[in-house]
Design a protein around this motif. Structure first.
Motif, PDB file in Angstrom:
ATOM      1  N   LYS A  64      73.639  73.768   7.968  1.00 45.80           N
ATOM      2  CA  LYS A  64      74.947  74.396   8.218  1.00 45.80           C
ATOM      3  C   LYS A  64      75.357  75.284   7.043  1.00 45.80           C
ATOM      4  O   LYS A  64      75.839  76.401   7.239  1.00 45.80           O
ATOM      5  N   ARG A  65      75.156  74.785   5.807  1.00 45.58           N
ATOM      6  CA  ARG A  65      75.477  75.596   4.617  1.00 45.58           C
ATOM      7  C   ARG A  65      74.659  76.887   4.608  1.00 45.58           C
ATOM      8  O   ARG A  65      75.166  77.963   4.300  1.00 45.58           O
ATOM      9  N   PHE A  66      73.362  76.758   4.927  1.00 40.82           N
ATOM     10  CA  PHE A  66      72.500  77.938   4.935  1.00 40.82           C
ATOM     11  C   PHE A  66      72.943  78.935   6.003  1.00 40.82           C
ATOM     12  O   PHE A  66      72.948  80.142   5.770  1.00 40.82           O
ATOM     13  N   GLU A 112      75.973  79.413   7.215  1.00 36.02           N
ATOM     14  CA  GLU A 112      77.210  80.071   6.758  1.00 36.02           C
ATOM     15  C   GLU A 112      76.908  81.113   5.680  1.00 36.02           C
ATOM     16  O   GLU A 112      77.442  82.226   5.701  1.00 36.02           O
ATOM     17  N   PHE A 113      76.044  80.743   4.761  1.00 36.64           N
ATOM     18  CA  PHE A 113      75.650  81.677   3.695  1.00 36.64           C
ATOM     19  C   PHE A 113      74.956  82.893   4.292  1.00 36.64           C
ATOM     20  O   PHE A 113      75.218  84.036   3.901  1.00 36.64           O
ATOM     21  N   SER A 114      74.088  82.662   5.246  1.00 39.54           N
ATOM     22  CA  SER A 114      73.320  83.733   5.857  1.00 39.54           C
ATOM     23  C   SER A 114      74.224  84.706   6.609  1.00 39.54           C
ATOM     24  O   SER A 114      74.008  85.924   6.559  1.00 39.54           O
ATOM     25  N   LYS A 115      75.236  84.197   7.289  1.00 41.22           N
ATOM     26  CA  LYS A 115      76.154  85.072   8.030  1.00 41.22           C
ATOM     27  C   LYS A 115      76.926  85.991   7.075  1.00 41.22           C
ATOM     28  O   LYS A 115      77.200  87.139   7.407  1.00 41.22           O
ATOM     29  N   LYS A 116      77.267  85.490   5.892  1.00 43.52           N
ATOM     30  CA  LYS A 116      78.053  86.285   4.926  1.00 43.52           C
ATOM     31  C   LYS A 116      77.219  87.384   4.277  1.00 43.52           C
ATOM     32  O   LYS A 116      77.727  88.456   3.974  1.00 43.52           O
ATOM     33  N   HIS A 117      75.921  87.107   4.019  1.00 40.14           N
ATOM     34  CA  HIS A 117      75.162  88.011   3.156  1.00 40.14           C
ATOM     35  C   HIS A 117      74.101  88.853   3.867  1.00 40.14           C
ATOM     36  O   HIS A 117      73.785  89.943   3.391  1.00 40.14           O
ATOM     37  N   CYS A 118      73.541  88.389   4.933  1.00 35.27           N
ATOM     38  CA  CYS A 118      72.466  89.142   5.595  1.00 35.27           C
ATOM     39  C   CYS A 118      72.639  89.085   7.110  1.00 35.27           C
ATOM     40  O   CYS A 118      73.444  88.335   7.639  1.00 35.27           O
ATOM     41  N   THR A 140      70.056  88.337   9.348  1.00 36.21           N
ATOM     42  CA  THR A 140      69.312  87.220   9.948  1.00 36.21           C
ATOM     43  C   THR A 140      69.034  86.155   8.890  1.00 36.21           C
ATOM     44  O   THR A 140      69.111  86.401   7.687  1.00 36.21           O
ATOM     45  N   HIS A 141      68.641  84.980   9.391  1.00 37.15           N
ATOM     46  CA  HIS A 141      68.287  83.886   8.485  1.00 37.15           C
ATOM     47  C   HIS A 141      67.005  84.223   7.713  1.00 37.15           C
ATOM     48  O   HIS A 141      66.862  83.861   6.540  1.00 37.15           O
ATOM     49  N   THR A 142      66.118  84.936   8.354  1.00 34.87           N
ATOM     50  CA  THR A 142      64.856  85.312   7.701  1.00 34.87           C
ATOM     51  C   THR A 142      65.125  86.245   6.519  1.00 34.87           C
ATOM     52  O   THR A 142      64.558  86.065   5.435  1.00 34.87           O
ATOM     53  N   GLU A 143      65.988  87.245   6.707  1.00 36.22           N
ATOM     54  CA  GLU A 143      66.323  88.168   5.615  1.00 36.22           C
ATOM     55  C   GLU A 143      66.994  87.416   4.464  1.00 36.22           C
ATOM     56  O   GLU A 143      66.726  87.683   3.289  1.00 36.22           O
ATOM     57  N   THR A 144      67.835  86.471   4.802  1.00 38.45           N
ATOM     58  CA  THR A 144      68.525  85.691   3.766  1.00 38.45           C
ATOM     59  C   THR A 144      67.523  84.893   2.953  1.00 38.45           C
ATOM     60  O   THR A 144      67.566  84.889   1.714  1.00 38.45           O
ATOM     61  N   MET A 145      66.607  84.214   3.636  1.00 35.76           N
ATOM     62  CA  MET A 145      65.605  83.405   2.933  1.00 35.76           C
ATOM     63  C   MET A 145      64.700  84.284   2.078  1.00 35.76           C
ATOM     64  O   MET A 145      64.362  83.925   0.953  1.00 35.76           O
ATOM     65  N   GLU A 146      64.323  85.454   2.571  1.00 34.45           N
ATOM     66  CA  GLU A 146      63.492  86.370   1.780  1.00 34.45           C
ATOM     67  C   GLU A 146      64.241  86.844   0.536  1.00 34.45           C
ATOM     68  O   GLU A 146      63.658  86.943  -0.548  1.00 34.45           O
ATOM     69  N   ALA A 147      65.521  87.150   0.684  1.00 30.77           N
ATOM     70  CA  ALA A 147      66.315  87.603  -0.461  1.00 30.77           C
ATOM     71  C   ALA A 147      66.423  86.499  -1.523  1.00 30.77           C
ATOM     72  O   ALA A 147      66.299  86.768  -2.727  1.00 30.77           O
ATOM     73  N   ILE A 148      66.609  85.278  -1.064  1.00 28.96           N
ATOM     74  CA  ILE A 148      66.703  84.148  -2.007  1.00 28.96           C
ATOM     75  C   ILE A 148      65.385  83.954  -2.740  1.00 28.96           C
ATOM     76  O   ILE A 148      65.344  83.808  -3.977  1.00 28.96           O
ATOM     77  N   ILE A 188      58.215  79.643  12.743  1.00 23.08           N
ATOM     78  CA  ILE A 188      57.760  78.294  12.449  1.00 23.08           C
ATOM     79  C   ILE A 188      59.009  77.440  12.258  1.00 23.08           C
ATOM     80  O   ILE A 188      60.065  77.935  11.864  1.00 23.08           O
ATOM     81  N   THR A 189      58.867  76.196  12.509  1.00 23.91           N
ATOM     82  CA  THR A 189      60.000  75.297  12.379  1.00 23.91           C
ATOM     83  C   THR A 189      59.917  74.566  11.058  1.00 23.91           C
ATOM     84  O   THR A 189      58.866  74.061  10.675  1.00 23.91           O
ATOM     85  N   ILE A 190      61.060  74.557  10.361  1.00 29.14           N
ATOM     86  CA  ILE A 190      61.163  73.802   9.112  1.00 29.14           C
ATOM     87  C   ILE A 190      62.310  72.819   9.299  1.00 29.14           C
ATOM     88  O   ILE A 190      63.359  73.163   9.830  1.00 29.14           O
ATOM     89  N   ARG A 191      62.104  71.608   8.843  1.00 34.30           N
ATOM     90  CA  ARG A 191      63.127  70.593   9.045  1.00 34.30           C
ATOM     91  C   ARG A 191      64.021  70.504   7.816  1.00 34.30           C
ATOM     92  O   ARG A 191      63.551  70.349   6.695  1.00 34.30           O
ATOM     93  N   PHE A 192      65.339  70.622   8.037  1.00 34.24           N
ATOM     94  CA  PHE A 192      66.356  70.476   7.000  1.00 34.24           C
ATOM     95  C   PHE A 192      67.353  69.441   7.465  1.00 34.24           C
ATOM     96  O   PHE A 192      67.526  69.226   8.680  1.00 34.24           O
ATOM     97  N   LYS A 193      68.043  68.871   6.557  1.00 32.55           N
ATOM     98  CA  LYS A 193      69.152  67.999   6.933  1.00 32.55           C
ATOM     99  C   LYS A 193      70.226  68.870   7.558  1.00 32.55           C
ATOM    100  O   LYS A 193      70.390  70.041   7.213  1.00 32.55           O
ATOM    101  N   ARG A 194      70.970  68.267   8.469  1.00 30.12           N
ATOM    102  CA  ARG A 194      71.976  69.010   9.225  1.00 30.12           C
ATOM    103  C   ARG A 194      72.994  69.674   8.283  1.00 30.12           C
ATOM    104  O   ARG A 194      73.353  70.835   8.476  1.00 30.12           O
TER     105      ARG A 194
END
Length: 126
Positions: free
Chosen positions: A15-17, A19-25, A27-35, A5-11
């Motif tokens: 970008k911050r998300f 970068e954070f996702s690359k460091k810790h998980c 995929t972006h989905t795994e990062t969001m689930e962990a948060i 699904i598409t979620i709209r965020f400010k650019r």
């Protein structure tokens, strides 16, 4: 496979998300689930402050420890050492010098010396 699904965020936020996702998980989905799991299991809100950090706690503890050390030194100087000195002076007993009385000393010396002796006269005449 789950659908996306598409979620709209400010650019800037996206970008911050990323970068954070690359460091810790992976995929972006795994990062969001962990948060989300973190906030859910710890029952906190992202807007809440978690309190002081470890550095500030450490600095406060060091200040308090230094204050306690200063108090203990003051107690030692003003109370403990003088009290110990007084108690030691009470328990110290000096051995009294056993000086014989002046009369006893003279009597002892006179006794050693013979004042009167018989004449050593073979005739024994008076």
């Amino acid at each position: 496979m789950d659908s996306f699904i598409t979620i709209r965020f400010k650019r800037k936020t996206a970008k911050r998300f990323q970068e954070f996702s690359k460091k810790h998980c992976k995929t972006h989905t795994e990062t969001m689930e962990a948060i989300l799991d973190f906030f859910f299991y710890n029952e906190i809100s992202p807007k809440e402050k978690l309190g002081p950090t470890g550095r500030t706690i450490e600095a406060k503890l060091l200040k308090r420890i230094n204050a306690v050390i200063a108090i203990m030194r003051d107690v030692e100087k003003t109370q403990t050492k003088p009290t110990v000195a007084m108690i030691q002076s009470l328990f110290e007993t000096e051995q009294p010098n056993k000086k014989p009385l002046i009369l006893e000393k003279k009597y002892a010396e006179e006794k050693k010396e013979v004042r009167f002796r018989e004449k050593q006269n073979p005739s024994n005449q008076l």
